[in-house]
Design a protein around this motif. Structure first.
Motif, PDB file in Angstrom:
ATOM      1  N   THR A 263      19.177  -2.477  60.624  1.00 21.50           N
ATOM      2  CA  THR A 263      20.468  -2.382  59.947  1.00 21.50           C
ATOM      3  C   THR A 263      20.930  -0.946  59.817  1.00 21.50           C
ATOM      4  N   VAL A 264      20.001  -0.054  59.512  1.00 24.33           N
ATOM      5  CA  VAL A 264      20.340   1.367  59.384  1.00 24.33           C
ATOM      6  C   VAL A 264      20.851   1.914  60.717  1.00 24.33           C
ATOM      7  N   GLN A 265      20.191   1.529  61.805  1.00 27.78           N
ATOM      8  CA  GLN A 265      20.622   2.012  63.120  1.00 27.78           C
ATOM      9  C   GLN A 265      22.006   1.460  63.487  1.00 27.78           C
ATOM     10  N   ILE A 266      22.232   0.177  63.206  1.00 30.01           N
ATOM     11  CA  ILE A 266      23.540  -0.415  63.500  1.00 30.01           C
ATOM     12  C   ILE A 266      24.631   0.285  62.700  1.00 30.01           C
ATOM     13  N   ALA A 267      24.366   0.541  61.425  1.00 32.50           N
ATOM     14  CA  ALA A 267      25.361   1.217  60.575  1.00 32.50           C
ATOM     15  C   ALA A 267      25.661   2.610  61.112  1.00 32.50           C
ATOM     16  N   GLY A 268      24.624   3.323  61.554  1.00 29.15           N
ATOM     17  CA  GLY A 268      24.827   4.654  62.112  1.00 29.15           C
ATOM     18  C   GLY A 268      25.654   4.628  63.385  1.00 29.15           C
ATOM     19  N   LEU A 269      25.397   3.644  64.245  1.00 23.27           N
ATOM     20  CA  LEU A 269      26.168   3.513  65.480  1.00 23.27           C
ATOM     21  C   LEU A 269      27.629   3.185  65.193  1.00 23.27           C
ATOM     22  N   ARG A 270      27.868   2.356  64.179  1.00 20.17           N
ATOM     23  CA  ARG A 270      29.254   2.021  63.836  1.00 20.17           C
ATOM     24  C   ARG A 270      30.021   3.238  63.348  1.00 20.17           C
ATOM     25  N   LYS A 271      29.324   4.140  62.651  1.00 22.88           N
ATOM     26  CA  LYS A 271      29.987   5.357  62.179  1.00 22.88           C
ATOM     27  C   LYS A 271      30.412   6.228  63.360  1.00 22.88           C
ATOM     28  N   VAL A 272      29.578   6.261  64.386  1.00 22.49           N
ATOM     29  CA  VAL A 272      29.858   7.110  65.547  1.00 22.49           C
ATOM     30  C   VAL A 272      30.886   6.464  66.475  1.00 22.49           C
ATOM     31  N   LEU A 273      30.727   5.160  66.710  1.00 22.52           N
ATOM     32  CA  LEU A 273      31.544   4.467  67.705  1.00 22.52           C
ATOM     33  C   LEU A 273      32.787   3.801  67.128  1.00 22.52           C
ATOM     34  N   GLY A 274      32.796   3.577  65.820  1.00 22.56           N
ATOM     35  CA  GLY A 274      33.875   2.821  65.190  1.00 22.56           C
ATOM     36  C   GLY A 274      33.339   1.502  64.665  1.00 22.56           C
ATOM     37  N   LYS A 275      33.919   1.037  63.574  1.00 31.68           N
ATOM     38  CA  LYS A 275      33.394  -0.159  62.905  1.00 31.68           C
ATOM     39  C   LYS A 275      33.434  -1.394  63.798  1.00 31.68           C
ATOM     40  N   GLY A 276      34.438  -1.458  64.693  1.00 31.34           N
ATOM     41  CA  GLY A 276      34.575  -2.644  65.522  1.00 31.34           C
ATOM     42  C   GLY A 276      33.762  -2.614  66.789  1.00 31.34           C
ATOM     43  N   ALA A 277      32.972  -1.556  67.006  1.00 30.86           N
ATOM     44  CA  ALA A 277      32.229  -1.424  68.258  1.00 30.86           C
ATOM     45  C   ALA A 277      31.072  -2.403  68.360  1.00 30.86           C
ATOM     46  N   ILE A 278      30.471  -2.712  67.222  1.00 37.42           N
ATOM     47  CA  ILE A 278      29.345  -3.652  67.186  1.00 37.42           C
ATOM     48  C   ILE A 278      29.658  -4.682  66.119  1.00 37.42           C
ATOM     49  N   LYS A 279      29.797  -5.912  66.530  1.00 38.15           N
ATOM     50  CA  LYS A 279      30.149  -6.961  65.583  1.00 38.15           C
ATOM     51  C   LYS A 279      28.924  -7.772  65.189  1.00 38.15           C
TER      52      LYS A 279
ATOM     53  N   LYS B  42      33.988  -3.367  53.609  1.00 36.30           N
ATOM     54  CA  LYS B  42      34.952  -2.448  54.213  1.00 36.30           C
ATOM     55  C   LYS B  42      34.284  -1.248  54.857  1.00 36.30           C
ATOM     56  N   THR B  43      33.207  -0.743  54.238  1.00 36.77           N
ATOM     57  CA  THR B  43      32.566   0.485  54.715  1.00 36.77           C
ATOM     58  C   THR B  43      31.245   0.246  55.433  1.00 36.77           C
ATOM     59  N   SER B  44      30.731  -0.995  55.355  1.00 38.76           N
ATOM     60  CA  SER B  44      29.399  -1.332  55.893  1.00 38.76           C
ATOM     61  C   SER B  44      28.291  -0.569  55.184  1.00 38.76           C
ATOM     62  N   ARG B  45      28.550  -0.057  53.994  1.00 42.42           N
ATOM     63  CA  ARG B  45      27.540   0.683  53.234  1.00 42.42           C
ATOM     64  C   ARG B  45      26.560  -0.290  52.587  1.00 42.42           C
ATOM     65  N   MET B  46      25.263  -0.078  52.840  1.00 38.93           N
ATOM     66  CA  MET B  46      24.257  -0.947  52.238  1.00 38.93           C
ATOM     67  C   MET B  46      24.072  -0.566  50.775  1.00 38.93           C
ATOM     68  N   ILE B  47      24.152  -1.547  49.902  1.00 41.36           N
ATOM     69  CA  ILE B  47      24.018  -1.326  48.469  1.00 41.36           C
ATOM     70  C   ILE B  47      22.626  -1.692  47.973  1.00 41.36           C
ATOM     71  N   TRP B  48      22.052  -2.726  48.585  1.00 43.16           N
ATOM     72  CA  TRP B  48      20.745  -3.216  48.115  1.00 43.16           C
ATOM     73  C   TRP B  48      20.104  -4.021  49.224  1.00 43.16           C
ATOM     74  N   HIS B  49      18.773  -3.974  49.304  1.00 43.92           N
ATOM     75  CA  HIS B  49      18.065  -4.856  50.228  1.00 43.92           C
ATOM     76  C   HIS B  49      16.685  -5.154  49.660  1.00 43.92           C
ATOM     77  N   ASP B  50      16.113  -6.262  50.084  1.00 43.93           N
ATOM     78  CA  ASP B  50      14.785  -6.641  49.597  1.00 43.93           C
ATOM     79  C   ASP B  50      14.136  -7.584  50.599  1.00 43.93           C
ATOM     80  N   ARG B  51      12.837  -7.805  50.435  1.00 40.39           N
ATOM     81  CA  ARG B  51      12.069  -8.682  51.306  1.00 40.39           C
ATOM     82  C   ARG B  51      11.256  -9.637  50.447  1.00 40.39           C
ATOM     83  N   PHE B  52      11.148 -10.877  50.898  1.00 40.70           N
ATOM     84  CA  PHE B  52      10.395 -11.889  50.169  1.00 40.70           C
ATOM     85  C   PHE B  52       9.417 -12.561  51.133  1.00 40.70           C
TER      86      PHE B  52
END
Length: 505
Positions: free
Chosen positions: A62-78, A200-210
């Motif tokens: 998820t972190v890598q996808i978010a980083g790529l969207r910042k560089v390429l544009g939000k619509g580059a990876i859906k 809107k920003t694709s900013r991760m606010i929280w994540h967890d694993r179960f």
């Protein structure tokens, strides 16, 4: 139309002729997506390709996808809900077009979210029912929080198998946040990943694993649902507060004032913060005199002002009329009910009324760590220590990183103190002291515990702190202001007060 060129020999990428800076993992993710732009790539495939032979959490992807969207544009990876991602750089839509915006529903004023179908990474299509069941449970649990606006599954499941970006989902459904996740399976072991993202920003606010077993799938569904709901509640409070803080001050409305005030009131680490929060809340009530949540937060602020001994008891009782206004309004807001219910029990010493309000709050939202915490404390006040421990431990279990975990820990210490397990109570109080040193109830409890254990030097240390905090502290003041009716607690603290030289009156 944007043009992306990738050179695998130099592991470099150019967008419209300009080289873009990418880390090794980001390049591998982009390269695989780019070479397979004609199809949807599952999260499992990307994890296997990029982190081959390594067990990693989905949040790394998820972190890598978010980083790529910042560089390429939000619509580059859906995002393709329930599956993975699709590379769509060549077909990026114009998000600013009037046609795109025309029919979008308005985002509600309260926190709003949609739970997307989870990605089935178990390797078997027959497990789809299990994945959907967990999503249904989580959606139902979140829908039980009346301060949230939650989109039903009948709408969110229409995104299954479709390539969308999260900004589109937020715009199409009229929500500010999106919860997504995935499920992996090895033998009978299940691993569930969840993450809350600002659409809107694709900013991760929280994540967890179960982690759990497929043999106990229904118990696991309940655990994940209650934990996600409990974790998201405080996270959204803080996220909404940050969002409100970014708005121009001349455009603030009552809701925004409350969201700004909430962290100041919850933090309770300085009198200045609390008073600033109260100023905002009073402005909110001027804008909307019937704003139940603002009244409840004012009550919570008064609770904290006495708990930290910044205010004397009588001053902290001043919000009792507001608390009763909330109860008289027959509010169905569980957070408002729990704040005023505890305040009435704590500052009004009316534990029957307070407990009734808290039980109602709990029935409205059984997955709130705040409600569990305050319900546990009221059970302490009426000397039902086992019930207090049960609710306080559950509060910690479902929200272990809660900003007020020290109040939960000290509540368990208080209950153990009342049960006569002084050594164990001391351990909990000492832990709570590191978590929330401003909470004066901890020092008072430790003063009594150390005295009971015969450690008079440590008891005197706590007494010194308390005397500095409350110069007029006396035995009669303790008798008059304590909410606990436990004789064991009362006698131990009074004994410690007298032993450490506090006056009777």
């Amino acid at each position: 139309m944007p043009v992306l060129k990738i050179d695998e020999s130099t592991r470099s990428a150019r967008l419209d002729g300009a080289e873009i800076s990418l880390g090794a993992r980001a390049f591998d993710v982009l390269n695989h997506l780019h070479h397979n732009s004609n199809r949807v790539i599952s999260k499992e495939e990307l994890l296997d390709k990029v982190w081959a032979g390594t067990l990693v959490e989905e949040s790394n992807l998820t972190v890598q996808i978010a980083g790529l969207r910042k560089v390429l544009g939000k619509g580059a990876i859906k995002t393709v809900p329930g599956i993975g991602y699709k590379f769509t750089l060549a077909a990026m839509p114009d998000d600013s077009s009037a046609e795109t915006q025309k029919d979008a529903p308005a985002v509600p004023s309260i926190p709003s979210l949609a739970v997307l179908p989870f990605a089935n990474l178990t390797g078997a299509d027959e497990n789809a029912y299990m994945v959907d069941g967990i999503v249904n449970e989580i959606t139902s649990a979140l829908a039980g929080v009346s301060s949230f606006f939650v989109i039903s599954n009948t709408s969110t499941f229409t995104y299954r198998g479709k390539a969308v970006d999260l900004a589109e989902v937020g715009r199409d459904l009229g929500v500010r946040y999106v919860l997504e996740g995935s499920i992996q399976k090895a033998g009978n072991r299940l691993r569930i990943f969840t993450q809350l993202v600002e659409a809107k920003t694709s900013r991760m606010i929280w994540h967890d694993r179960f982690d759990g077993s497929s043999e106990d799938i229904f118990d696991l569904q309940d655990t994940v649902a209650e934990s996600v709901a409990a974790a998201i509640e405080p996270k959204l409070i803080w996220a909404e507060a940050a969002r409100a803080q970014a708005k121009p001050t001349d455009n603030l409305k009552a809701y925004d004032l409350c969201m700004k005030a909430a962290p100041l009131v919850y933090r309770q680490n300085a009198l200045e913060n609390l008073e600033d929060g109260l100023t905002l809340l009073r402005k909110a009530l001027v804008l909307d005199p019937n704003y139940t949540y603002a009244k409840a937060l004012i009550c919570y602020a008064h609770t904290g002002a006495f708990a930290a001994r910044w205010w004397p008891f009588e001053q902290a009782q001043a919000a009792l009329p507001l608390a009763h206004e909330v109860l008289d309004s027959n509010s169905d807001d569980p957070l408002a009910l729990c704040y005023v219910g505890h305040y009435i029990a704590y500052m009004g010493h009316d534990t029957n009324t307070g407990l009734t309000a808290l039980k109602r709050a709990h029935s409205l939202n059984p997955n709130s760590a705040n409600i569990e915490m305050l319900l546990g404390w009221v059970y302490n006040y009426i000397d039902q220590s086992d019930l207090a421990i049960e609710h306080l431990r559950r509060a910690i279990r479902i929200s272990p990183l809660h900003p007020q975990v020290g109040i939960m820990t000290s509540g368990i210490g208080n209950a153990l103190f009342q049960k006569g397990d002084i050594a164990e109570a001391t351990k909990y109080y000492e832990q709570a002291l590191t978590e929330y040193p401003e909470f004066a109830t901890i020092q008072l409890g430790l003063m009594g515990c150390y005295w009971r254990l015969g450690d008079f030097e440590k008891s005197a240390q706590m007494a010194g702190w308390f005397r500095q905090k409350v110069p007029d502290m006396s035995v009669s003041l303790f008798r008059r202001t304590r909410p606990q009716n436990s004789e064991a607690y009362r006698d131990a603290v009074i004994g410690a007060l007298r032993s450490n030289g506090f006056p009777e009156d």
